[in-house]
Design a protein around this motif. Structure first.
Motif, PDB file in Angstrom:
ATOM      1  N   ALA A  76     -74.569-130.951 -50.580  1.00 17.70           N
ATOM      2  CA  ALA A  76     -73.552-130.116 -51.226  1.00 17.70           C
ATOM      3  C   ALA A  76     -72.663-130.931 -52.149  1.00 17.70           C
ATOM      4  CB  ALA A  76     -72.711-129.413 -50.164  1.00 17.70           C
ATOM      5  N   SER A  77     -72.360-132.154 -51.736  1.00 17.41           N
ATOM      6  CA  SER A  77     -71.461-132.982 -52.537  1.00 17.41           C
ATOM      7  C   SER A  77     -72.100-133.423 -53.850  1.00 17.41           C
ATOM      8  CB  SER A  77     -71.034-134.218 -51.738  1.00 17.41           C
ATOM      9  OG  SER A  77     -72.119-135.110 -51.548  1.00 17.41           O
ATOM     10  N   MET A  78     -73.431-133.337 -53.954  1.00 20.36           N
ATOM     11  CA  MET A  78     -74.124-133.756 -55.177  1.00 20.36           C
ATOM     12  C   MET A  78     -74.402-132.600 -56.128  1.00 20.36           C
ATOM     13  SD  MET A  78     -76.809-136.689 -53.905  1.00 20.36           S
ATOM     14  CE  MET A  78     -77.678-135.636 -52.724  1.00 20.36           C
ATOM     15  N   MET A  79     -73.951-131.396 -55.775  1.00 21.02           N
ATOM     16  CA  MET A  79     -74.174-130.262 -56.656  1.00 21.02           C
ATOM     17  C   MET A  79     -73.314-130.381 -57.918  1.00 21.02           C
ATOM     18  SD  MET A  79     -76.519-128.465 -55.222  1.00 21.02           S
ATOM     19  CE  MET A  79     -77.185-130.036 -54.667  1.00 21.02           C
ATOM     20  N   PRO A  80     -73.864-130.036 -59.079  1.00 22.49           N
ATOM     21  CA  PRO A  80     -73.121-130.166 -60.339  1.00 22.49           C
ATOM     22  C   PRO A  80     -72.154-129.003 -60.549  1.00 22.49           C
ATOM     23  CG  PRO A  80     -75.302-129.325 -60.786  1.00 22.49           C
ATOM     24  CD  PRO A  80     -75.255-129.605 -59.298  1.00 22.49           C
ATOM     25  N   VAL A  81     -71.181-128.876 -59.670  1.00 17.00           N
ATOM     26  CA  VAL A  81     -70.199-127.800 -59.773  1.00 17.00           C
ATOM     27  C   VAL A  81     -68.986-128.359 -60.517  1.00 17.00           C
ATOM     28  CG1 VAL A  81     -68.810-126.135 -58.511  1.00 17.00           C
ATOM     29  CG2 VAL A  81     -71.004-126.864 -57.594  1.00 17.00           C
TER      30      VAL A  81
END
Length: 403
Positions: A277-282
C-alpha cells in the motif's frame, strides 16, 4: 484505461487473498514481489530510500517495525492473559444468555479506548474462546474486531491511525467526537452479534471457586500494557515498551515462545500488505469532504488505513473525528483491513475467509453506515484548517515585490 499498473497488481493481490485464504502469506509475498519488480524496473523506485527515508521522505521502517513488534508482542500478552485463569472466571461475572456476549463486546471497546486496539481484540478473543467453549461464530469474531477498532477511534492512544494524527499535530480533543459514531455502531453490532453467538454456542457458566488465578501473569499483562502506553506517548514506539515488559516479565514467568511462529506469519502477512500500500502512486485524495471520508471507510477495509491516514494528514482540511472513525472502524469490514483483524486471525484461523467474514459480520458493515451518519447528524462536518500550515515559512508582511 489510465490506471497505474501498481494499483492493478495490488488489487489482484487483494483479490487472491480473498480467494485463497488458506495461503494468505504466500499470496501477499507474491504480490509484494511483483509490485517491487515493476517499481524497480520501470519507475526509478529506490527501495532503500522508501524504507529508510531521505530528506523528503521519513521512510517506512518505523511503522513496519512497530507493527511487527506490536503484533507479536500482543500475541504473548494474550497468551499470558489466557493462562492466568481470569478468562475461565469471567463467565461468572457476565450476564446469562445473549447479554453476556453483548457485555463482552462492550468491555472490548472500553479496553481499546486506553489500550491499543490490537491488545483489546486479543484479550476479547481470548475470553471468547473460553466462555464459548472454543465455538465462536465468525460474525462474533468480526464484532470483536469492530468493537476494538470503534473503541480506539476517539482516543489518540487507542489506535495507530489516531496516534499518527496526534503526533502529526492534530489536537487530541479534535478526534473525540468519533465516539458518537462508535457508540451507535457498537450498540447495533453488539446486539446482532450476541444473538448470533447465543444461537451458535451460548455462554456456559461453571463453578468458579476451583479456578486458580495466576496474579503474576495478570501483573505481566498490566506491565505490558503500561509499557505500550508509556512508550507510545513518550517515544512514539509502543512496540519497544511491549517487548521491554515481556523480557522483564520473563524473570517471573517463562515467555511462551512457542506461539511466536504463527504470530510471525500473521505479522508478515500484514506487513506485506502495508508495504504494498505504501508503494502505491497516490498523489492526492479527492477534495476533503464528508463524502470522501465516508468512502475512505470502505477503502480502508482493503487498502490499509495507515497510508490512507498519512495521505489525509498531508492533504489536511478534514474533520479529524469523522476521519478517525471512518479509517479506524472501516478496516473491520474485512479481516485483513486492520491490524486487530490480522492479530485475531492468529487465534481464529477460520476468520481468514473474506466471504464468510462479510456474510457472518454483515452487522459490522451496517453499523459503520449507521454510526457514520449518526455522528454527522449530531456534529455535522466541521473541517479543520490544514494544521501543516504552521510549518510553512513566514511571509513578509511589508513587501509586495514579486520574486
Amino acid at each position: 484505461m489510465g490506471i497505474p499498473l501498481e494499483f492493478i497488481l495490488f488489487g489482484a493481490t487483494l483479490l487472491c487473498v480473498a480467494i485463497f485464504h488458506d495461503h494468505t502469506l504466500k499470496v501477499a509475498l507474491t504480490g509484494l514481489t511483483a509490485i517491487l519488480i515493476y517499481k524497480l524496473a520501470f519507475t526509478g523506485f529506490s527501495l532503500p530510500e522508501h524504507i529508510f527515508g531521505n530528506e523528503h521522505h521519513e521512510g517506512e521502517w518505523s511503522i513496519l517495525l512497530n507493527l511487527f513488534g506490536l503484533l507479536t508482542g500482543f500475541a504473548i500478552l494474550a497468551d499470558h492473559f489466557e493462562k492466568s485463569g481470569m478468562p475461565e472466571k469471567l463467565p461468572h461475572y457476565l450476564p446469562n444468555d445473549w447479554k453476556g456476549g453483548f457485555v463482552l463486546l462492550l468491555m472490548t471497546a472500553i479496553l481499546s479506548s486506553f489500550l491499543d486496539n490490537i491488545a483489546a481484540a486479543m484479550i476479547g478473543g481470548s475470553v471468547a474462546l473460553v466462555v464459548f467453549k472454543n465455538k465462536v461464530h465468525i460474525g462474533y469474531i468480526a464484532a470483536i474486531v469492530a468493537a476494538s477498532n470503534a473503541g480506539g477511534a476517539g482516543s489518540v492512544v487507542g489506535d495507530t491511525t489516531t496516534t499518527m494524527m496526534w503526533i502529526d499535530g492534530v489536537n487530541a480533543v479534535d478526534v473525540t467526537h468519533a465516539y458518537i459514531a462508535s457508540v451507535a455502531a457498537i450498540l447495533f453490532l453488539a446486539y446482532f452479534a450476541s444473538k448470533q453467538q447465543q444461537a451458535y454456542q451460548p455462554i456456559r457458566k461453571e463453578n468458579p471457586h476451583h479456578i486458580h488465578i495466576d496474579k503474576t501473569k495478570l501483573l505481566l499483562v498490566l506491565l505490558i500494557l503500561i509499557g505500550a502506553i508509556l512508550t507510545n506517548i513518550y517515544l512514539d514506539f509502543p512496540a519497544a515498551g511491549v517487548w521491554m515488559a515481556i523480557l522483564l516479565g520473563a524473570l517471573a514467568r517463562p515467555v511462551p515462545w512457542k506461539i511466536l511462529p504463527d504470530a510471525i506469519k500473521g505479522s508478515l502477512f500484514l506487513l506485506s500488505l502495508v508495504l504494498c500500500a505504501s508503494m502505491m502512486p497516490v498523489d492526492q485524495l479527492p477534495e476533503a469532504s464528508w463524502q470522501t471520508a465516508f468512502s475512505l471507510g470502505f477503502i480502508s477495509s482493503v487498502f490499509d488505513n495507515i497510508p490512507l491516514t498519512k495521505l489525509a494528514l498531508e492533504q489536511g482540511g478534514y474533520d479529524w473525528g469523522v476521519l478517525a472513525f471512518a479509517v479506524g472502524y472501516g478496516g473491520s469490514m474485512i479481516w485483513f483491513g486492520s491490524s486487530a483483524g490480522v492479530a485475531i486471525s492468529n487465534i481464529f484461523p477460520e476468520a481468514k475467509s473474506v466471504g464468510n467474514w462479510i456474510r457472518g459480520g454483515w452487522h459490522v458493515i451496517a453499523a459503520y453506515i449507521i454510526g457514520f451518519f449518526v455522528m454527522l447528524a449530531v456534529t455535522g462536518w466541521n473541517p479543520h484548517p490544514p494544521h501543516k500550515a504552521k510549518h510553512l515559512p513566514a511571509v513578509p508582511a511589508v513587501s509586495d515585490t514579486p520574486h
